[in-house]
Design a protein around this motif. Sequence first.
Motif, PDB file in Angstrom:
ATOM      1  N   VAL A  60      65.839 -76.823  11.014  1.00 31.99           N
ATOM      2  CA  VAL A  60      64.930 -76.131  10.115  1.00 31.99           C
ATOM      3  C   VAL A  60      63.532 -76.395  10.622  1.00 31.99           C
ATOM      4  O   VAL A  60      63.233 -77.494  11.101  1.00 31.99           O
ATOM      5  N   SER A  61      62.699 -75.365  10.594  1.00 35.30           N
ATOM      6  CA  SER A  61      61.343 -75.553  11.100  1.00 35.30           C
ATOM      7  C   SER A  61      60.346 -74.791  10.248  1.00 35.30           C
ATOM      8  O   SER A  61      60.679 -73.774   9.639  1.00 35.30           O
ATOM      9  N   ALA A  62      59.158 -75.322  10.205  1.00 30.55           N
ATOM     10  CA  ALA A  62      58.046 -74.696   9.500  1.00 30.55           C
ATOM     11  C   ALA A  62      56.782 -74.996  10.297  1.00 30.55           C
ATOM     12  O   ALA A  62      56.649 -76.097  10.844  1.00 30.55           O
ATOM     13  N   TRP A  71      65.607 -71.399   9.205  1.00 26.09           N
ATOM     14  CA  TRP A  71      66.844 -72.186   9.273  1.00 26.09           C
ATOM     15  C   TRP A  71      67.712 -71.595  10.369  1.00 26.09           C
ATOM     16  O   TRP A  71      67.819 -70.376  10.509  1.00 26.09           O
ATOM     17  N   MET A 100      52.725 -67.964  14.866  1.00 28.00           N
ATOM     18  CA  MET A 100      53.164 -68.353  13.526  1.00 28.00           C
ATOM     19  C   MET A 100      52.007 -68.716  12.606  1.00 28.00           C
ATOM     20  O   MET A 100      52.164 -68.740  11.399  1.00 28.00           O
ATOM     21  N   ASN A 160      52.368 -66.023   7.418  1.00 24.77           N
ATOM     22  CA  ASN A 160      53.387 -67.032   7.710  1.00 24.77           C
ATOM     23  C   ASN A 160      53.104 -68.392   7.082  1.00 24.77           C
ATOM     24  O   ASN A 160      53.711 -69.390   7.460  1.00 24.77           O
ATOM     25  N   ASP A 161      52.184 -68.457   6.130  1.00 28.66           N
ATOM     26  CA  ASP A 161      51.806 -69.743   5.553  1.00 28.66           C
ATOM     27  C   ASP A 161      52.994 -70.493   4.958  1.00 28.66           C
ATOM     28  O   ASP A 161      53.077 -71.706   5.067  1.00 28.66           O
ATOM     29  N   ASP A 162      53.913 -69.803   4.306  1.00 29.23           N
ATOM     30  CA  ASP A 162      55.050 -70.451   3.662  1.00 29.23           C
ATOM     31  C   ASP A 162      56.357 -70.217   4.412  1.00 29.23           C
ATOM     32  O   ASP A 162      57.441 -70.336   3.853  1.00 29.23           O
ATOM     33  N   PHE A 163      56.276 -69.875   5.673  1.00 26.99           N
ATOM     34  CA  PHE A 163      57.458 -69.536   6.462  1.00 26.99           C
ATOM     35  C   PHE A 163      58.295 -70.780   6.773  1.00 26.99           C
ATOM     36  O   PHE A 163      57.770 -71.820   7.155  1.00 26.99           O
ATOM     37  N   VAL A 164      59.606 -70.663   6.594  1.00 33.85           N
ATOM     38  CA  VAL A 164      60.563 -71.704   6.981  1.00 33.85           C
ATOM     39  C   VAL A 164      61.735 -71.006   7.666  1.00 33.85           C
ATOM     40  O   VAL A 164      62.242 -70.004   7.166  1.00 33.85           O
TER      41      VAL A 164
END
Length: 198
Positions: A190-192, A174, A163, A168-172
Motif C-alpha cells: 500500500v502506498s500514499a 493498494w 502524484m 492526489n492529496d488523499d490518494f492511496v
Amino acid sequence: VVIFGTNARVLNGQELLVRATKENKDTLIAAVKKLRLGENTNFHRAFLEAFSLLERTFQVESTTGCHVAVLFMTDGTITTGPGSNEVIQLVEEKREEFLTDFGRTMTIFSFSLGNRADEAVTKTIACSTGGIWIPVGDNDSNLYGNDIISAMSSYYKLFALGMGDGGNDDFVAWVEPHEFFHRKRMGTTVSAPVYDRS
C-alpha cells in the motif's frame, strides 16, 4: 502481453486488456515460460498489435481511466518489416490519436535487453512519449547491469513524480496480494504520496 518476431500476436489471444489479478498473472507467466526464441524482429507489427489491443479496450471503456503505460522490451534490432522511421512515426501518430479520440495520454517505457539490442529506436520512442528508456546489459556494465527485475520495476518512478498534483492529496494505492520476490512470501503493498511542502 504482445509477443513478436516476424509477426505479432496477443499472448493467450485476449481481445481486451485484462486486470492484473493473481489468476491472470499466473496464466500469463505460464504462457511466457513456454515462449521460444524467434529469428526475426518486427517492431512495427509489435506496436500495431499493442495499439489495436489498447484501442479495443478504450472503445468498450474497460480500463481504469488512469495512465496508459506500454512496456516495450526487445533483445534485438529491426530485421523485418518497416524500418525505424516508420516505427517512430507509427508511435507518434497513435499517441496523438489516443489523446484526440479517447483523451488518453500514452507513455512508452522501453527496455533494450542485452548488448546486441537496439538502443537508438527504443530510446527515441521512449523519449518521444515522455517515457524512460533503460538498457539492461548482459553484464554489470550499466546502471541496472543484468538485473531485469530492478530495471522493469523502475518505470513507476516517472508516474510517481506526478502524484503531488492537486487531485492526489488523499490518494492511496493498494496492490493485489502477491508473492514477494526476495522472500517468497505472500504480501501486499500500500502506498500514499508524502510531501515536504515546508
